[in-house]
Design an enzyme around this catalytic site. Sequence first.
Site, short mmCIF file in Angstrom:
data_model
loop_
_atom_site.label_atom_id
_atom_site.label_comp_id
_atom_site.label_asym_id
_atom_site.label_seq_id
_atom_site.Cartn_x
_atom_site.Cartn_y
_atom_site.Cartn_z
N ASP A 10 -10.65 -32.81 6.53
CA ASP A 10 -11.98 -32.41 5.86
C ASP A 10 -11.95 -33.20 4.53
O ASP A 10 -12.91 -33.49 3.96
CB ASP A 10 -12.02 -30.92 5.54
CG ASP A 10 -13.29 -30.42 4.90
OD1 ASP A 10 -14.23 -31.08 5.37
OD2 ASP A 10 -13.24 -29.58 4.33
N LYS A 53 -8.32 -24.94 -0.63
CA LYS A 53 -9.12 -23.93 -1.00
C LYS A 53 -8.66 -22.42 -1.41
O LYS A 53 -7.33 -22.39 -1.27
CB LYS A 53 -10.29 -23.53 0.34
CG LYS A 53 -10.70 -24.80 0.79
CD LYS A 53 -11.85 -24.52 1.91
CE LYS A 53 -12.66 -25.71 2.32
NZ LYS A 53 -13.48 -26.24 1.30
N HIS A 84 -12.56 -38.04 0.92
CA HIS A 84 -12.82 -37.85 -0.52
C HIS A 84 -11.52 -38.26 -1.31
O HIS A 84 -11.46 -38.95 -2.55
CB HIS A 84 -13.04 -36.40 -0.74
CG HIS A 84 -14.23 -36.00 0.05
ND1 HIS A 84 -15.42 -36.56 0.40
CD2 HIS A 84 -14.53 -34.66 0.43
CE1 HIS A 84 -16.21 -35.80 1.06
NE2 HIS A 84 -15.83 -34.77 0.89
N HIS A 109 -19.41 -38.04 -0.47
CA HIS A 109 -20.43 -37.59 -1.70
C HIS A 109 -19.47 -37.81 -2.93
O HIS A 109 -19.93 -37.86 -3.85
CB HIS A 109 -20.98 -36.40 -1.31
CG HIS A 109 -19.91 -35.30 -1.38
ND1 HIS A 109 -19.44 -34.64 -0.61
CD2 HIS A 109 -19.82 -34.34 -2.49
CE1 HIS A 109 -18.60 -33.68 -1.10
NE2 HIS A 109 -18.70 -33.44 -2.14
N LYS A 154 -20.26 -37.50 6.72
CA LYS A 154 -19.10 -37.15 7.22
C LYS A 154 -19.10 -36.02 8.01
O LYS A 154 -20.14 -35.30 7.69
CB LYS A 154 -18.07 -37.21 5.98
CG LYS A 154 -18.21 -35.66 5.48
CD LYS A 154 -17.02 -35.44 4.38
CE LYS A 154 -15.84 -34.91 4.76
NZ LYS A 154 -15.89 -33.54 4.59
N LYS A 209 -20.41 -38.84 -7.22
CA LYS A 209 -19.95 -38.20 -8.65
C LYS A 209 -19.68 -38.97 -9.83
O LYS A 209 -19.21 -39.94 -9.69
CB LYS A 209 -18.73 -37.35 -8.28
CG LYS A 209 -18.75 -36.06 -7.47
CD LYS A 209 -17.42 -35.47 -7.50
CE LYS A 209 -17.21 -34.53 -5.98
NZ LYS A 209 -17.85 -33.11 -6.52
N GLU A 240 -10.26 -26.07 -5.09
CA GLU A 240 -11.50 -25.19 -5.05
C GLU A 240 -11.13 -23.77 -5.20
O GLU A 240 -9.96 -23.55 -4.66
CB GLU A 240 -12.16 -25.68 -3.64
CG GLU A 240 -12.61 -27.12 -3.43
CD GLU A 240 -13.30 -27.17 -2.17
OE1 GLU A 240 -14.41 -26.92 -2.30
OE2 GLU A 240 -12.47 -27.40 -1.38
#
Length: 498
Positions: free
Chosen positions: A245, A346, A250, A188, A158, A192, A226
């Site tokens: 992002d 974040k 995701h 990704h 990505k 997981k 995060e």
Amino acid sequence: MSAAGTKPAPPCVLVIFGAGGDLTKRLVMPALYNLAGAGLLDQGLKIIGVDHVANTDDGWRQALTETMRSFTEDKTGEFHPDAIDETAWEWISQRLHYVQGDFERPETYATLSGHVSGNAIFYLAVAARFFGPVVEGLAASGLLAEGETGFRRVIIEKPFGADLPSAQALNARILKLADESQYYRIDHFLGKETVQSILAMRFANGMFEPMWRREYIDHVEITAAETVGVEQRGGFYEPTGALRDMVPNHMFQLLSVVAMEPPDSLAAEAVRSEKAKLLQAVRPIQPADAVRGQYSAGRLLDREVVGYRQEPHVSPESRTETYLALKLTIDNWRWAGVPFYIRTGKRMASRKTEIAVYYKEAPYQMFRHTSVAGLAANVLRLQIDPVPGAKMQYNVKVPGPVMNIDAVHTTLRYSDFFAEKPNVGYETLIYDCMIGDATLFQRADNIEAGWMAVEPLLAAFARGEGTPELYSAGSEGPAGADALLASGGHRWSSLAAE
Ligand code: BG6
């Protein structure tokens, strides 16, 4: 999808574009090392790193060996072993070869042709602007032609496009050169462990799926919080932001596994078709259903941290969002009227990636004459990071002579039942590509459906609408995000570390 105890993947040449990059060092090499340790790679594996910097086989081996060893000291990354198993690393190291080359020059591909025969995987661990040129370089030199000699597959990282038109253009560009079945678009999150186990939870049990629908579920909340900031990635993050992002990729993968219809089988096309249907049913998100935030300076994990605008490579007037909360509507029979709330940010109070399924209250308030003011909702939390597991909240009678009700919860940690396997999240993905299982990779229509759902937001943000609200680093996010849920009578789950 690969299962534990499976046999080694077939032999192949793994060509990694971006040999000197961060992704190769931090994730791809540790994943290969873990796969080698688990005996899942074939003796015939050959790994070729391609990058523009001058280097040699030995130089590349040496640099990677040092990086691998450094992980034993640095516990902050995905890969932080106590020690490196020298046998497994040596197994990988002796298979490493380096080719110096510019990704945009035909000579690079001519040189590569001399090294590649039989099965080959081309891993594009490069900046997105090189995806098109590398695929074209490979195709022009005949490296993508599959024949009796073996398969030819391309792993693409990505970000796949920056909006719907650019994703469509990239798909069109690469699909002219090789078949869809040859492309493995990585997300990704699908590597997981717990994301995969949500499929098992839903479809390997009889007790969840009958209630997995609008009649019983009140709302669903998906969180990816995060504690890290943008670190050194300001240059990438400024034009990207939390929406691009995290959301169409995701967050929508989490949404897909939790909300899609049961596929007929676990075959890649069956699973990916159900995901595509689900994403196509997401009503394009309007600006009124979105709240943007940007972190300001604050205190997090016992230290003072700077605000986003003070980070390196970030404009002091930046309007990029580092937080996004969304209310989603899914227009299908199963989920009509059930809000799906998504938030990602974040520099939040804690690291938490979780899907919380809030059930409707019991149909009849039998306990209303007791001292109970109101019953807590039943909540099933599917916990992905940092501790994989699940948590269920329900109501019980408080012991004692008075009929009093209170909420309790049971917690399941996967590590209580299964030995933890070293895993950076890329092992399954690389192995699955080697064995030709595309279940955990995104098909062209999955990617485009994701972008389509966020198009109205991207357009509004581009027009300058929705100025990000500031939230202090270390907090639970901007106040507007609370108001977004309050309008539906809901509240976000606390991010307080457990
Ligand atoms: C990446 C994003 O794809 O995912 C990062 O570019 C983000 O900004 C990361 O931090 C989150 O992944 P994980 O596995 O750490 O939750």
